[in-house]
Design a protein around this motif. Sequence first.
Motif, PDB file in Angstrom:
ATOM      1  N   ILE A   1       0.897  -1.165   0.000  1.00 48.64           N
ATOM      2  CA  ILE A   1       0.000   0.000   0.000  1.00 48.64           C
ATOM      3  C   ILE A   1       0.938   1.218   0.000  1.00 48.64           C
ATOM      4  O   ILE A   1       1.247   1.803   1.031  1.00 48.64           O
ATOM      5  N   GLY A   2       1.415   1.502  -1.187  1.00 47.50           N
ATOM      6  CA  GLY A   2       2.480   2.491  -1.380  1.00 47.50           C
ATOM      7  C   GLY A   2       3.276   2.038  -2.595  1.00 47.50           C
ATOM      8  O   GLY A   2       2.721   1.363  -3.474  1.00 47.50           O
ATOM      9  N   SER A   3       4.561   2.337  -2.620  1.00 49.19           N
ATOM     10  CA  SER A   3       5.343   1.994  -3.804  1.00 49.19           C
ATOM     11  C   SER A   3       5.878   0.560  -3.753  1.00 49.19           C
ATOM     12  O   SER A   3       6.662   0.200  -2.869  1.00 49.19           O
ATOM     13  N   GLY A   4       5.464  -0.233  -4.739  1.00 45.23           N
ATOM     14  CA  GLY A   4       5.963  -1.607  -4.851  1.00 45.23           C
ATOM     15  C   GLY A   4       7.446  -1.618  -5.190  1.00 45.23           C
ATOM     16  O   GLY A   4       8.198  -2.486  -4.722  1.00 45.23           O
ATOM     17  N   ILE A   5       7.853  -0.640  -5.995  1.00 50.56           N
ATOM     18  CA  ILE A   5       9.262  -0.578  -6.417  1.00 50.56           C
ATOM     19  C   ILE A   5      10.162  -0.291  -5.209  1.00 50.56           C
ATOM     20  O   ILE A   5      11.191  -0.946  -5.006  1.00 50.56           O
ATOM     21  N   ALA A   6       9.723   0.671  -4.372  1.00 55.95           N
ATOM     22  CA  ALA A   6      10.518   1.008  -3.176  1.00 55.95           C
ATOM     23  C   ALA A   6      10.612  -0.202  -2.248  1.00 55.95           C
ATOM     24  O   ALA A   6      11.684  -0.485  -1.688  1.00 55.95           O
ATOM     25  N   LEU A   7       9.498  -0.933  -2.107  1.00 56.15           N
ATOM     26  CA  LEU A   7       9.519  -2.106  -1.222  1.00 56.15           C
ATOM     27  C   LEU A   7      10.482  -3.169  -1.760  1.00 56.15           C
ATOM     28  O   LEU A   7      11.262  -3.753  -1.003  1.00 56.15           O
ATOM     29  N   ALA A   8      10.441  -3.390  -3.070  1.00 61.60           N
ATOM     30  CA  ALA A   8      11.346  -4.384  -3.675  1.00 61.60           C
ATOM     31  C   ALA A   8      12.794  -4.014  -3.383  1.00 61.60           C
ATOM     32  O   ALA A   8      13.614  -4.880  -3.018  1.00 61.60           O
ATOM     33  N   LYS A   9      13.113  -2.738  -3.530  1.00 58.17           N
ATOM     34  CA  LYS A   9      14.495  -2.291  -3.301  1.00 58.17           C
ATOM     35  C   LYS A   9      14.902  -2.480  -1.842  1.00 58.17           C
ATOM     36  O   LYS A   9      16.023  -2.885  -1.543  1.00 58.17           O
ATOM     37  N   GLN A  10      13.965  -2.189  -0.939  1.00 56.90           N
ATOM     38  CA  GLN A  10      14.244  -2.342   0.487  1.00 56.90           C
ATOM     39  C   GLN A  10      14.470  -3.820   0.828  1.00 56.90           C
ATOM     40  O   GLN A  10      15.383  -4.152   1.588  1.00 56.90           O
ATOM     41  N   VAL A  11      13.664  -4.694   0.240  1.00 60.19           N
ATOM     42  CA  VAL A  11      13.809  -6.133   0.491  1.00 60.19           C
ATOM     43  C   VAL A  11      15.187  -6.599  -0.003  1.00 60.19           C
ATOM     44  O   VAL A  11      15.910  -7.321   0.702  1.00 60.19           O
TER      45      VAL A  11
END
Length: 472
Positions: A51-61
Amino acid sequence: MNYIKALQHPIFKVISQSAEELKIDSYVIGGFVRDFLLGKETVKDIDIVAIGSGIALAKQVAKNLSTKPKVQVFKTYGTAMLRYDDIEIEFVGARKESYNENSRNPVVENGTLQDDQNRRDFTINAMALNLSESKFGDLLDPFNGTDDLENKIIRTPLDPDITYSDDPLRMMRAIRFATQLGFTIEKESLNAITRNCERIKIITNERIVVELNKILESDKPSIGFLLLEKTGLLKYILPELIALKGIDEIEGQRHKDNFYHTLEVVDNICEHTDNLWLRWAALLHDIGKAPTKRFHKKIGWTFHAHEFEGSKMVYRLFKRLKMPLNDKMKFVQKMVFMSSRPIALVNEEVTDSAVRRLVFDAGDYVEDLMTLCEADITTKNPKKFKKYHNNFKIVRQKIVEVEERDHVRNFQPPITGEEIMKTFNLKPSREIGTIKEAIKEAILEGDIPNEYEAAYELMLSEGKKLGLTKVG
Ligand code: CTP
């Protein structure tokens, strides 16, 4: 309900923690949840909604993983993908989508989890598990996907006309899931597919073929092909099969319905092979029958040279569907082309020479060809059924014997063209071909063994017939 058990894989903790760091919520959704609830243990691909940026989450993971995997970003779609432990993990921001009439590419806006679930294809694919630390494993199932799983039903979250018209590929997906899982497509959905079937035209052939392959890889592909036919989709995808439908009758003479016969053959072959291309061969083995069908007063219905016509059609069909025009296509062509050869054997006495020719022509594919021909036996007459199967058993046995004795599978003539040239002091010429052919024929007929001495003698006598004399 809580399904923390589904989230044993360590990746989920990493995703959960990464989302907390970004102060966003995240969920695992779609096929992973469906397959877990169906009792499938193996983790294939994972779809994550942020619920927000999927791209940012992928990078954080990726940052938090010790393997530091590469993140592939698809900016236009707002998605990102990374691989971990051979698992493909896709990240997307929750979104609202609206579609244009002539394209399956949506206009996208940010949305809530519920918006995201609304835009999914089926209730069984719209279930999500919460990954936030405090609610880890909680199921969010607004459309009762669990009931539909239980009752084996394919249903769309929204009005099916909207879901299918938004993305017509889903019509194929509905039929594919029904085939793979043995589920029923709910009535309103089936009607909507029928109403919208023409919209399949806007879907690329590559994506259609992915679904066709999955149908063919199922235990009972006929379920899918019957649904494709019933809903009207098949005529846009494989009109060659539609052309096989129906029984003609002239002067009391009828032929069988080759569409339903074909589907029986496909189901039969699936019990004996997982080879997708052999399954394609079963699906296409009779397509040449439609254009070659004739009625003769004396002999009734004929399909003269349908195997040859069919093998040419295989090429055109693969090309149209943008399937690879490679060895697989050639294999399918060869199977279609040779599909009547063993059947011709079962009506007669099975001679060694006929089997040798079969092995010679089919080469390494002779077992696949036998599997196809055995699947082709769909007679409902038990006596005939038994007789044909018994004869094929004899053919298989003879193949083994002939192989052991004559080695004709990847036939290498015992006398080379070079030796013929040397023997008769010849330049490259037609005579060489004539002698080689005579040797090959004699071996296949069983007139001489597949050995050097005998072939040498035959070369001399054939040379003599052509007025050639041995030098030296
Ligand atoms: N999805 C959708 N419409 C599509 C394709 C996919 O709504 N045309 C959604 C579904 O929620 C689906 C998820 O995206 O579950 C993931 O799609 P995909 O990976 O293609 O399929 P899976 O459901 O995972 O199933 P499978 O792996 O068997 O194809």
